[in-house]
Scaffold this active site. Structure first.
Site, mmCIF file in Angstrom:
data_model
loop_
_atom_site.group_PDB
_atom_site.id
_atom_site.type_symbol
_atom_site.label_atom_id
_atom_site.label_comp_id
_atom_site.label_asym_id
_atom_site.label_seq_id
_atom_site.Cartn_x
_atom_site.Cartn_y
_atom_site.Cartn_z
ATOM 1 N N CYS A 174 1.432 15.855 -16.223
ATOM 2 C CA CYS A 174 2.042 15.227 -15.173
ATOM 3 C C CYS A 174 2.976 14.101 -15.245
ATOM 4 O O CYS A 174 4.106 13.999 -14.758
ATOM 5 C CB CYS A 174 0.762 14.636 -14.307
ATOM 6 S SG CYS A 174 1.118 13.443 -12.928
ATOM 7 N N CYS A 182 -5.695 14.791 -8.453
ATOM 8 C CA CYS A 182 -5.155 13.738 -8.823
ATOM 9 C C CYS A 182 -6.213 12.384 -8.458
ATOM 10 O O CYS A 182 -6.283 12.481 -7.100
ATOM 11 C CB CYS A 182 -3.729 13.456 -8.364
ATOM 12 S SG CYS A 182 -3.319 11.784 -8.365
ATOM 13 N N TYR A 208 16.243 -5.519 3.223
ATOM 14 C CA TYR A 208 15.688 -4.480 2.770
ATOM 15 C C TYR A 208 14.268 -4.211 3.301
ATOM 16 O O TYR A 208 13.386 -4.481 2.597
ATOM 17 C CB TYR A 208 15.591 -4.453 1.242
ATOM 18 C CG TYR A 208 16.901 -4.859 0.519
ATOM 19 C CD1 TYR A 208 17.597 -3.969 0.309
ATOM 20 C CD2 TYR A 208 17.071 -6.160 -0.023
ATOM 21 C CE1 TYR A 208 18.959 -4.148 -0.541
ATOM 22 C CE2 TYR A 208 18.370 -6.326 -0.763
ATOM 23 C CZ TYR A 208 19.393 -5.318 -0.835
ATOM 24 O OH TYR A 208 20.609 -5.429 -1.434
ATOM 25 N N GLN A 241 4.944 0.085 0.718
ATOM 26 C CA GLN A 241 4.216 0.015 -0.626
ATOM 27 C C GLN A 241 3.152 0.933 -0.680
ATOM 28 O O GLN A 241 2.354 0.865 0.214
ATOM 29 C CB GLN A 241 3.622 -1.678 -0.724
ATOM 30 C CG GLN A 241 4.869 -2.661 -0.594
ATOM 31 C CD GLN A 241 5.826 -2.316 -1.749
ATOM 32 O OE1 GLN A 241 5.801 -1.719 -2.582
ATOM 33 N NE2 GLN A 241 6.636 -3.375 -1.680
ATOM 34 N N CYS A 265 1.436 8.870 -14.624
ATOM 35 C CA CYS A 265 0.397 7.671 -15.100
ATOM 36 C C CYS A 265 0.296 7.737 -16.561
ATOM 37 O O CYS A 265 -0.719 8.199 -17.229
ATOM 38 C CB CYS A 265 -1.060 7.956 -14.535
ATOM 39 S SG CYS A 265 -1.056 7.779 -12.855
ATOM 40 N N CYS A 288 -7.506 12.103 -15.040
ATOM 41 C CA CYS A 288 -7.006 12.838 -14.080
ATOM 42 C C CYS A 288 -6.891 14.185 -14.887
ATOM 43 O O CYS A 288 -6.624 14.277 -15.891
ATOM 44 C CB CYS A 288 -5.492 12.416 -13.868
ATOM 45 S SG CYS A 288 -5.277 11.554 -12.307
ATOM 46 N N CYS A 337 10.813 -4.644 -8.125
ATOM 47 C CA CYS A 337 9.980 -3.518 -8.851
ATOM 48 C C CYS A 337 10.559 -3.423 -10.256
ATOM 49 O O CYS A 337 10.139 -2.382 -10.804
ATOM 50 C CB CYS A 337 9.590 -2.427 -7.899
ATOM 51 S SG CYS A 337 11.052 -1.634 -7.179
ATOM 52 N N GLU A 349 17.503 -3.168 7.481
ATOM 53 C CA GLU A 349 17.063 -2.024 7.114
ATOM 54 C C GLU A 349 18.035 -0.838 7.233
ATOM 55 O O GLU A 349 18.595 -0.779 8.350
ATOM 56 C CB GLU A 349 15.628 -1.687 7.475
ATOM 57 C CG GLU A 349 15.291 -0.302 6.965
ATOM 58 C CD GLU A 349 15.169 0.067 5.606
ATOM 59 O OE1 GLU A 349 14.704 -0.846 4.665
ATOM 60 O OE2 GLU A 349 15.758 0.994 5.097
ATOM 61 N N ASN A 382 13.994 -7.709 -1.045
ATOM 62 C CA ASN A 382 12.966 -6.826 -1.559
ATOM 63 C C ASN A 382 13.736 -5.214 -1.763
ATOM 64 O O ASN A 382 13.671 -4.204 -1.218
ATOM 65 C CB ASN A 382 11.847 -6.545 -0.753
ATOM 66 C CG ASN A 382 10.708 -5.732 -1.465
ATOM 67 O OD1 ASN A 382 9.894 -5.294 -0.720
ATOM 68 N ND2 ASN A 382 10.688 -5.474 -2.635
HETATM 69 C C1 LIG Z 1 11.502 -1.474 -1.792
HETATM 70 S S1 LIG Z 1 11.915 -1.281 -0.187
HETATM 71 C C2 LIG Z 1 11.429 -2.607 0.421
HETATM 72 C C3 LIG Z 1 10.531 -2.234 1.784
HETATM 73 C C4 LIG Z 1 9.820 -3.377 2.332
HETATM 74 N N1 LIG Z 1 10.289 -4.691 2.341
HETATM 75 C C5 LIG Z 1 8.318 -3.480 2.328
HETATM 76 O O1 LIG Z 1 7.841 -4.411 1.845
HETATM 77 O O2 LIG Z 1 7.657 -2.443 2.632
HETATM 78 C C6 LIG Z 1 13.719 -1.301 -0.211
HETATM 79 C C7 LIG Z 1 14.143 -0.837 1.155
HETATM 80 O O3 LIG Z 1 15.446 -1.146 1.159
HETATM 81 C C8 LIG Z 1 16.366 -0.218 2.084
HETATM 82 N N2 LIG Z 1 17.583 -0.310 1.524
HETATM 83 C C9 LIG Z 1 18.154 0.304 0.228
HETATM 84 N N3 LIG Z 1 19.534 -0.200 0.058
HETATM 85 C C10 LIG Z 1 19.787 -0.845 1.318
HETATM 86 C C11 LIG Z 1 20.944 -1.611 1.748
HETATM 87 N N4 LIG Z 1 21.956 -1.511 1.021
HETATM 88 N N5 LIG Z 1 21.054 -1.975 2.919
HETATM 89 C C12 LIG Z 1 19.748 -2.021 3.596
HETATM 90 N N6 LIG Z 1 18.727 -1.525 3.344
HETATM 91 C C13 LIG Z 1 18.661 -1.105 2.335
HETATM 92 C C14 LIG Z 1 15.405 1.088 1.758
HETATM 93 O O4 LIG Z 1 15.590 2.063 2.796
HETATM 94 C C15 LIG Z 1 14.064 0.554 1.614
HETATM 95 O O5 LIG Z 1 13.587 0.831 2.761
#
Ligand SMILES: C[S@@+](CC[C@H](N)C(=O)[O-])C[C@H]1O[C@@H](n2cnc3c(N)ncnc32)[C@H](O)[C@@H]1O
Length: 461
Positions: free
Chosen positions: A90, A172, A325, A295, A93, A84, A415, A346, A388
Site C-alpha cells: 500500500c 485499512c 488558504y 484536515q 503508512c 494493516c 504540512c 479560498e 495554511n
Molecule cells: C492545506 S489546505 C488548508 C485548508 C484549511 N485552512 C483547513 O485548515 O482545513 C490548503 C487550501 O488552500 C487552497 N489553495 C491552494 N492554493 C491556493 C491559492 N493560490 N489561493 C487560494 N487558495 C488556495 C486549497 O484549495 C485548499 O483548500
C-alpha cells in the site's frame, strides 16, 4: 571517491544509522549511502540494491543507492508488528513498523533539522511534537482507486509504488471504521452491478476513483469519480448504497475525463441524498463539499487550531484577521469571536461556497473565492494573518502581501517542514520572525508532520 563496485541486484548487509525524511533507513557501505525502506536505526539488515545513483553528493559522501529490505537480521527494540493487511504494498503508512512514541520523536527531529538548515532560523524555539490521540482509525477520508486484482476481483485500492497495479485496501486500519465499512459496501455493490473500472489505455469502463468521507457523527458522503457523464446506472447504484446503509447520507458523481492521476474533474452532480456533509473540529462546525479540503485527523487539527486561537486571543480585540488558504473555513470560524471581521480566502469555489453557506456560524466571516496573492493585495491591513498553504508553501507574492498588511501576528500552519522554513526565511527578511514553533502528528504512521509557527514583527519582540 572510491568506487563501491556495487550494482543493482547485489545483496548487502547494512547497519542502519538513521531515518531519511521519507522514513527509510539510511546506512553506509563501500562509499555508498544506502536508503532502505522499512529498516530502522540501530538495525542490521540484509537488503538488495535496486538503484545506484551515478551522482556524487559533495566530497565527503559518495553516491546514493536505494535498496529493498530482504531480512531484518537484528531488529530494533522500537520495531513493532504492523496491523494493516495491505502494509507494505500500500505504501500509505510506511512507518507502521516503528513504535508510535519513536515516530513522534522522529517527526520533531525532522522539523528541527529543517530549521537547522536555515542558519538565520536555527535558534528558533521548537516545542516537542504533539502526538495524535488516535493512532488508528483517525482518518476521516479514504481515497480509493477502483480496479481489479490479478484474479479479476474488483477492489477499492491504491496504486502500488511506481506501478499501476492496484492493491486492495479493504481492512485499512488508519481510516475511521465507518470509512472502511462503507468502502466494503461500495465494493460489493459495484461487483453486483458489474461496474467496469475505467482503463485509461483502452478507454473502456467507467469508474475511476471513489472518495469516502465520514463526519464525527459517522455520516458518510460517497463520491464516485467517473470518466464519463453517460453512466446511466449511476443513480440506481447510488440509491442502493443509501438503502443499504443509513450512514450514507449522500452520493455524488464527479466527472473526470482528463488523463493522468488528478482525482477530481470540474463537473459534479448529486446522485442521491445530499452533496455536502456537516463536520466539526473542536466546537467549530463546518460544511464540506465533496472536493473541500478538510484536515483528515479531526482531533489533532482541533489541538493545532486551539493553540492558534489561544495565540490570537493574546492580541486582545482584533479589527481584522485574514485566513489565507481557508478550505472549509474551520480556522476562520474559530477566530470569528475574536475579530471584527475575518476574511477567508479560498480558490476552490465549491469549498468556499459550501463553507460560506454554513448557517450556524457567527456572521463575521467573509469568504472570498480566488487566489491568495491577488486578494491579499485588496485587504488593506490585518492584525492577524493565518497561512495554511498546500505542501509547496506560499508564492513569494503571498509573503510580500502578508508583510504589507503589517500584522501583529502571523500563524503559519504547514504540512511540509522544508517549504515552511524556506517561507519563514523569506518572511524574516520582510521583518516577521518566528517566535514559537510546534509540530503536530496529524498523520500517524506516515512521514508527514504538521507544524504551527507563530511570527511577530522583528521590532516588537
Ligand atoms: C492545506 S489546505 C488548508 C485548508 C484549511 N485552512 C483547513 O485548515 O482545513 C490548503 C487550501 O488552500 C487552497 N489553495 C491552494 N492554493 C491556493 C491559492 N493560490 N489561493 C487560494 N487558495 C488556495 C486549497 O484549495 C485548499 O483548500
Amino acid at each position: 571517491m572510491k568506487r563501491s563496485g556495487l550494482r543493482p541486484g547485489n545483496e548487502v548487509h547494512l547497519h542502519c544509522a538513521r531515518l531519511d525524511e521519507r522514513g527509510a533507513g539510511v546506512a553506509e557501505t563501500g562509499g555508498l549511502e544506502v536508503h532502505v525502506a522499512g529498516a530502522l536505526p540501530g538495525e542490521q539488515v540484509a537488503a538488495v540494491l535496486e538503484h545506484v545513483s551515478p551522482h556524487r553528493r559533495g566530497d565527503a559522501i559518495g553516491a546514493r543507492a536505494w535498496a529493498r529490505l530482504a531480512t531484518v537480521i537484528a531488529p530494533s527494540p522500537e520495531r513493532v508488528a504492523t496491523v494493516c493487511p495491505a502494509y507494505g504494498p500500500c505504501g500509505g503508512c510506511p512507518m507502521q513498523h516503528l513504535h508510535y512514541p519513536a515516530q513522534v520523536r522522529w517527526k520533531g527531529e525532522l522539523v528541527r533539522a529543517a530549521f537547522a538548515g536555515q542558519p538565520a532560523l536555527a535558534a528558533t524555539p521548537i516545542a516537542g511534537c504533539v502526538p495524535s490521540p488516535l493512532t488508528l482509525g483517525y482518518r476521516n477520508q479514504g481515497k480509493y482507486v477502483y480496479g481489479v486484482t490479478r484474479t479479476g476481483r474488483p477492489v477499492l485500492g491504491g496504486y502500488a509504488a511506481r506501478s499501476h497495479a492496484v492493491v486492495d485496501l479493504a481492512g485499512c486500519r488508519v481510516v475511521e471504521p465507518a470509512v472502511d465499512e462503507v468502502a466494503g459496501l461500495v465494493r460489493q455493490q459495484l461487483e453486483e452491478d458489474a461496474v467496469a473500472p475505467f482503463d485509461e489505455g483502452t478507454g473502456h469502463g467507467v469508474l475511476r476513483y471513489i472518495v469516502i468521507r465520514a463526519n464525527a457523527r459517522e455520516q458518510v458522503l460517497v463520491t464516485l469519480v467517473a470518466a464519463r457523464r453517460d453512466w446511466e446506472a449511476a443513480p440506481r447504484l447510488a440509491g442502493a448504497l443509501r438503502a443499504a446503509d443509513r450512514r450514507v447520507v449522500g452520493v455524488v458523481l464527479n466527472v473526470n475525463g482528463a488523463p493522468g492521476n488528478v482525482l477530481y474533474g470540474p463537473e459534479e452532480t448529486v446522485l442521491a441524498g445530499r452533496g455536502t456533509l456537516l463536520d466539526q473540529i473542536g466546537d467549530v462546525e463546518v460544511q464540506l463539499a465533496s472536493r473541500s479540503f478538510f484536515q483528515v485527523n479531526r482531533s489533532v487539527a482541533a489541538l493545532a487550531y486551539q493553540d492558534l486561537r489561544a495565540a490570537a486571543a493574546e492580541l486582545g480585540p482584533i479589527d481584522r484577521a485574514v485566513d489565507a488558504y481557508a478550505g472549509a473555513g474551520a480556522i476562520a470560524f474559530g477566530l470569528a469571536s475574536l475579530a471584527g471581521e475575518v476574511v477567508a480566502i479560498e480558490e476552490n469555489a465549491a469549498a468556499a461556497t459550501a463553507a460560506a453557506a454554513a448557517g450556524t456560524q457567527p456572521g463575521r466571516v467573509r469568504f472570498v473565492t480566488g487566489d491568495v496573492a491577488e486578494h491579499l493585495a485588496t485587504v488593506g491591513s490585518a492584525e492577524l494573518v493565518v497561512l495554511n498553504p498546500p505542501r509547496g508553501g506560499c508564492e513569494p507574492a503571498v509573503l510580500a502581501g502578508v508583510a504589507q498588511l503589517r500584522p501583529r501576528l502571523v500563524a503559519y500552519l504547514s504540512c511540509r517542514p522544508s517549504s515552511l522554513t524556506r517561507d519563514l526565511e523569506a518572511l524574516r527578511r520582510l521583518g516577521l520572525v518566528p517566535v514559537a514553533v510546534r509540530p503536530y502528528d496529524m498523520l500517524p504512521h506516515t512521514a508527514h508532520v504538521e507544524t504551527l509557527a507563530l511570527l511577530a514583527p522583528a521590532t516588537r519582540r
